[in-house]
Design a protein around this motif. Structure first.
Motif, PDB file in Angstrom:
ATOM      1  N   LEU A   1      13.937 -88.216  61.595  1.00 18.97           N
ATOM      2  CA  LEU A   1      12.940 -87.434  60.860  1.00 18.97           C
ATOM      3  C   LEU A   1      12.812 -86.025  61.431  1.00 18.97           C
ATOM      4  CD1 LEU A   1      10.146 -90.138  60.460  1.00 18.97           C
ATOM      5  CD2 LEU A   1      11.749 -89.358  58.706  1.00 18.97           C
ATOM      6  N   LEU A   2      12.813 -85.916  62.750  1.00 20.92           N
ATOM      7  CA  LEU A   2      12.742 -84.592  63.385  1.00 20.92           C
ATOM      8  C   LEU A   2      13.988 -83.767  63.064  1.00 20.92           C
ATOM      9  CD1 LEU A   2      11.308 -85.698  66.845  1.00 20.92           C
ATOM     10  CD2 LEU A   2      10.134 -84.285  65.159  1.00 20.92           C
ATOM     11  N   SER A   3      15.145 -84.419  63.013  1.00 17.52           N
ATOM     12  CA  SER A   3      16.379 -83.715  62.668  1.00 17.52           C
ATOM     13  C   SER A   3      16.322 -83.182  61.245  1.00 17.52           C
ATOM     14  CB  SER A   3      17.582 -84.658  62.826  1.00 17.52           C
ATOM     15  OG  SER A   3      17.672 -85.144  64.139  1.00 17.52           O
ATOM     16  N   ALA A   4      15.798 -83.988  60.332  1.00 16.69           N
ATOM     17  CA  ALA A   4      15.663 -83.537  58.946  1.00 16.69           C
ATOM     18  C   ALA A   4      14.729 -82.332  58.866  1.00 16.69           C
ATOM     19  CB  ALA A   4      15.143 -84.672  58.074  1.00 16.69           C
ATOM     20  N   ALA A   5      13.658 -82.361  59.657  1.00 23.36           N
ATOM     21  CA  ALA A   5      12.725 -81.227  59.671  1.00 23.36           C
ATOM     22  C   ALA A   5      13.409 -79.969  60.183  1.00 23.36           C
ATOM     23  CB  ALA A   5      11.508 -81.562  60.529  1.00 23.36           C
ATOM     24  N   ILE A   6      14.245 -80.104  61.218  1.00 19.73           N
ATOM     25  CA  ILE A   6      14.965 -78.947  61.762  1.00 19.73           C
ATOM     26  C   ILE A   6      15.994 -78.441  60.763  1.00 19.73           C
ATOM     27  CG2 ILE A   6      16.577 -78.217  63.564  1.00 19.73           C
ATOM     28  CD1 ILE A   6      13.688 -78.473  64.477  1.00 19.73           C
ATOM     29  N   ALA A   7      16.706 -79.369  60.103  1.00 21.18           N
ATOM     30  CA  ALA A   7      17.722 -78.966  59.121  1.00 21.18           C
ATOM     31  C   ALA A   7      17.095 -78.356  57.874  1.00 21.18           C
ATOM     32  CB  ALA A   7      18.585 -80.171  58.737  1.00 21.18           C
ATOM     33  N   GLY A   8      15.840 -78.718  57.582  1.00 24.38           N
ATOM     34  CA  GLY A   8      15.186 -78.197  56.380  1.00 24.38           C
ATOM     35  C   GLY A   8      15.700 -78.812  55.105  1.00 24.38           C
ATOM     36  N   HIS A   9      16.272 -80.011  55.209  1.00 20.88           N
ATOM     37  CA  HIS A   9      16.888 -80.636  54.030  1.00 20.88           C
ATOM     38  C   HIS A   9      16.858 -82.152  54.205  1.00 20.88           C
ATOM     39  CE1 HIS A   9      19.627 -80.420  50.497  1.00 20.88           C
ATOM     40  NE2 HIS A   9      20.026 -81.595  50.954  1.00 20.88           N
ATOM     41  N   LEU A  10      16.570 -82.853  53.118  1.00 22.32           N
ATOM     42  CA  LEU A  10      16.683 -84.307  53.097  1.00 22.32           C
ATOM     43  C   LEU A  10      17.536 -84.681  51.886  1.00 22.32           C
ATOM     44  CD1 LEU A  10      15.834 -86.708  54.773  1.00 22.32           C
ATOM     45  CD2 LEU A  10      13.792 -86.946  53.351  1.00 22.32           C
ATOM     46  N   PHE A  11      16.923 -84.914  50.761  1.00 24.59           N
ATOM     47  CA  PHE A  11      17.687 -85.046  49.512  1.00 24.59           C
ATOM     48  C   PHE A  11      17.784 -83.686  48.826  1.00 24.59           C
ATOM     49  CE2 PHE A  11      15.491 -89.297  49.783  1.00 24.59           C
ATOM     50  CZ  PHE A  11      16.589 -89.937  50.332  1.00 24.59           C
ATOM     51  N   ALA A  12      16.814 -82.851  49.127  1.00 24.22           N
ATOM     52  CA  ALA A  12      16.783 -81.466  48.630  1.00 24.22           C
ATOM     53  C   ALA A  12      16.157 -80.628  49.740  1.00 24.22           C
ATOM     54  CB  ALA A  12      15.950 -81.387  47.349  1.00 24.22           C
TER      55      ALA A  12
ATOM     56  N   VAL B   1      20.336 -86.549  67.134  1.00 21.23           N
ATOM     57  CA  VAL B   1      19.655 -85.346  66.652  1.00 21.23           C
ATOM     58  C   VAL B   1      20.671 -84.322  66.161  1.00 21.23           C
ATOM     59  CG1 VAL B   1      18.377 -83.304  67.411  1.00 21.23           C
ATOM     60  CG2 VAL B   1      17.542 -85.572  67.995  1.00 21.23           C
ATOM     61  N   LEU B   2      21.654 -84.014  66.987  1.00 21.76           N
ATOM     62  CA  LEU B   2      22.627 -82.982  66.622  1.00 21.76           C
ATOM     63  C   LEU B   2      23.478 -83.416  65.436  1.00 21.76           C
ATOM     64  CD1 LEU B   2      23.763 -81.842  70.185  1.00 21.76           C
ATOM     65  CD2 LEU B   2      22.201 -80.666  68.637  1.00 21.76           C
ATOM     66  N   TYR B   3      23.903 -84.673  65.443  1.00 22.11           N
ATOM     67  CA  TYR B   3      24.786 -85.162  64.384  1.00 22.11           C
ATOM     68  C   TYR B   3      24.080 -85.159  63.032  1.00 22.11           C
ATOM     69  CZ  TYR B   3      28.766 -87.844  62.595  1.00 22.11           C
ATOM     70  OH  TYR B   3      29.876 -88.238  61.907  1.00 22.11           O
ATOM     71  N   VAL B   4      22.854 -85.692  62.994  1.00 19.09           N
ATOM     72  CA  VAL B   4      22.100 -85.752  61.731  1.00 19.09           C
ATOM     73  C   VAL B   4      21.735 -84.344  61.265  1.00 19.09           C
ATOM     74  CG1 VAL B   4      19.966 -86.549  60.654  1.00 19.09           C
ATOM     75  CG2 VAL B   4      21.224 -88.067  62.180  1.00 19.09           C
TER      76      VAL B   4
END
Length: 650
Positions: free
Chosen positions: A575-586, A309-312
């Motif tokens: 997927l949860l990490s991407a949601a927290i980061a607010g970024h995937l490809f954009a 989670v933290l790394y992603v």
């Protein structure tokens, strides 16, 4: 007076470590029989006496550490050693008189309990002290409480006798874990640090990170995992790693509060990172009567999921925040390879456990390795010479003191639970409120652990809530080891939970940020971690994430059966990490964030449910299509479509 005070403090701190080492280490395998016969107290030391001396050293060290005036310190020291003298002098009668203590037994017991409460107050704060007092009052006033909390009530004499004169109160399982395991793991961590292990791990991380916008954040995550020791608190890890990464996080462009939040989130995870675990993990071993190697295996996957989670999140967030590449210190690979001997003690620790030896034997075997291997270092300041060895043992004893106080204090809680049966009463409330629905009971249990953890440290939170939650979950068919890991995990998460997150407060002091905003950032980074415990408790299939089917005999699940829940959990936390980061490809829109959060949760919670998995895949596909449309490739495709549509037909 100050020199004498410091000398006595150092002597007691070293004695704490040496006393445990003396009793736990296999001295009979080292010394000949004639030498053992000359010892005034032959190991292994009798159980009562061993624990009495351990607590006395804790109370005496607390008196010297937390009371600055001579007039205040001397009476506390006399109380601590006077209680030990009374116990030893009355030994033959003392251990059989708990149900009918004499007046002097009650007076001496009351003084010892009072001194312990003072030590807990000064080391852990008012909230924990009030909690311990509450349980004592409850034991005496049980007749006046409403159902289902009522019980027959116990006299003050009976309570003190139970807490002070048996092995079910202050001198019970918690102080045993404190004396035989926790202090030795703390000493081991201090020896590793003094011999240069922390420096080695730091160089290893710097060597592997390279130069990228996420390098500083990823280095922080890995350092907290590697350097995090057995202090039982994310605060210590936060304070030790913070100075190493502060400069690089700020240079990369992290706001102060966000950098501090990331640091404290990683520090929290270090508490459950095997093989150096927090104090509550050793209590879990005793409560479940399972080998320490089983505890390490049980927490392995949940720990890995936290760091995924933290790394992603850090990796994706670097693009969302438009962070700058930072050049971490350059380290020669040859120099790092020369330091691989620092891993030898960990190999010894795990190897001794794997061959079936006791945790005490494992840690005592591991303790002597960094003492020997320190002389392999080319830096003479890392050699554990006799003078530095003594200094390190002193530092280890002092750093153990707050943990020792709280472990002794939770003996009061355990004693009241065993005396009154309070745990079963509270467990009945959870089962009734859940209506027998497994998921509801798990959610209520998680909420209970979080609420208790807001006010007390990890160890106290685990002890209090394990006695309540595990019987409730057992009534719904959840195995004891699963519920204990669940409680342990949520107790650790209380380190970063607002409004009282000690690790974020420590990180804020390092970075000069706002404590509350830092706390909220730490909470944001760890939000997916709050869902991970449900992955292995919501369904019977999810239990396979803990890898062991029978922890007592170290029997693993069929590997094929663990593949699906493990894969689903990894996909879920990404997927949860991407949601927290607010970024995937954009950058993600709020709708995309919600879709990823729902998809990640469903696929992790119900890995074998076809409807949940298919629904998650549909949501993922929808987000990916929108994300691709936002990228340069998507823009080029749109441009070509627009051109083709704008051309005149015919």
């Amino acid at each position: 007076m100050m020199d004498a005070r410091k000398l006595l403090t150092d002597a007691l701190a070293a004695a704490l470590v040496l006393w445990s080492l003396y009793s736990v280490a296999p001295i009979n395998l080292v010394l000949p029989d004639w030498a053992i016969q000359l010892l005034p107290l032959r190991p292994p030391v009798e159980t009562y006496k061993f624990r009495w001396v351990h607590l006395t050293l804790i109370l005496a060290l607390a008196a010297l550490t937390y009371t600055k005036s001579r007039a205040g310190t001397l009476p506390l020291l006399l109380l601590a050693f006077g209680g030990l003298f009374y116990q030893v002098s009355q030994f033959d009668r003392f251990v059989y008189s708990a149900a009918t203590p004499t007046a002097i037994d009650v007076i001496v017991g009351l003084m010892t309990v009072g001194l312990l409460l003072y030590a807990v107050l000064r080391s852990s704060g008012l909230a924990v002290t009030l909690l311990l007092l509450f349980f004592m009052v409850y034991a005496v006033t049980g007749y006046y409480w409403p159902e289902p909390f009522t019980h027959k009530g116990y006299s003050f004499e009976r309570l003190i006798g139970h807490l002070y004169m048996t092995l079910e109160g202050i001198f019970g399982v918690a102080i045993d874990v404190s004396a035989t395991l926790v202090i030795l793991f703390v000493a081991y961590g201090a020896l590793m640090d003094a011999s240069g292990a922390s420096k080695f791990f730091m160089e290893l991380v710097y060597l592997s990170m390279g130069r990228s916008p996420s390098a500083a954040g990823r280095a922080t995550v890995l350092l907290t995992a590697l350097i995090g020791g057995p202090q039982g608190s994310g605060v210590a890890t936060t304070l030790s790693v913070g100075p190493l990464v502060k400069e690089y996080l700020l240079r990369a462009g992290y706001p102060r509060e966000k950098a501090a939040g990331l640091l404290s989130a990683g520090g929290m995870g270090a508490v459950i990172s095997p093989p150096l675990l927090g104090a509550a993990a050793f209590l879990m071993m005793e409560f479940l009567r399972i080998p320490l190697i089983s505890v390490m295996v049980l927490v392995l996957v949940p720990t890995l999921l936290i760091y995924i989670v933290l790394y992603v999140t850090v990796w994706l967030e670097a693009k969302a925040l438009d962070l700058k590449p930072v050049e971490l210190p350059r380290v020669e690979a040859r120099k790092v390879l020369r330091g691989l001997y620092h891993l030898l003690s960990m190999v010894v620790l795990i190897a001794v456990l794997l061959v079936g030896r006791s945790p005490g034997m494992a840690i005592t075997s591991a303790i002597f390795v960094p003492i020997d291997t320190s002389f392999l270092s080319r830096d003479r300041s890392e050699w554990l010479t006799p003078r530095r060895l003594i200094r390190t043992l002193v530092d280890g004893g002092k750093s153990f003191l707050p943990v020792g106080c709280i472990l002794a204090g939770v003996g009061i809680v355990i004693g009241v639970f065993t005396l009154t049966g309070l745990g079963l009463k509270l467990a009945g409330i959870i089962v009734a409120a859940s209506g027998g629905v497994r998921e509801v009971a798990v959610l209520l249990s998680g909420l209970a652990v979080i609420l208790v953890g807001l006010a007390v440290p990890i160890t106290a939170s685990y002890v209090v809530t394990a006695a309540v939650v595990t019987p409730a979950l057992a009534a719904l068919g959840i195995p004891p080891h699963v519920s204990h890991v669940f409680v342990f995990y949520y107790s650790v998460l209380s380190e970063v939970s607002p409004p009282i997150g000690l690790a974020p407060m420590a990180a804020a002091s390092i970075f000069g940020g706002n404590p509350f905003r830092t706390m909220m950032e730490a909470w944001r980074y760890t939000l997916p971690a709050f869902i991970i415990p449900f992955f292995f408790t919501f369904t019977a299939d999810g239990e396979r994430l803990l890898l062991l089917q029978d922890p007592r005999n170290v029997v693993f699940f069929d590997p094929q059966g663990a593949i699906v829940p493990l894969t689903a959990s990894i996909v879920g936390v990404v997927l949860l990490s991407a949601a927290i980061a607010g970024h995937l490809f954009a950058n993600l829109s709020p709708t995309e964030v919600a879709a990823l959060a729902v998809a990640g949760s469903m696929i992790g919670l119900y890995p074998e449910n076809q409807l949940a998995v298919l629904s998650s895949l549909v949501l993922i596909a929808g987000v990916l299509s929108v994300q691709i449309a936002k990228t340069r490739v998507g823009a080029q495709v749109r441009h070509r479509l627009e051109l083709s549509l704008s051309r005149p037909r015919g």
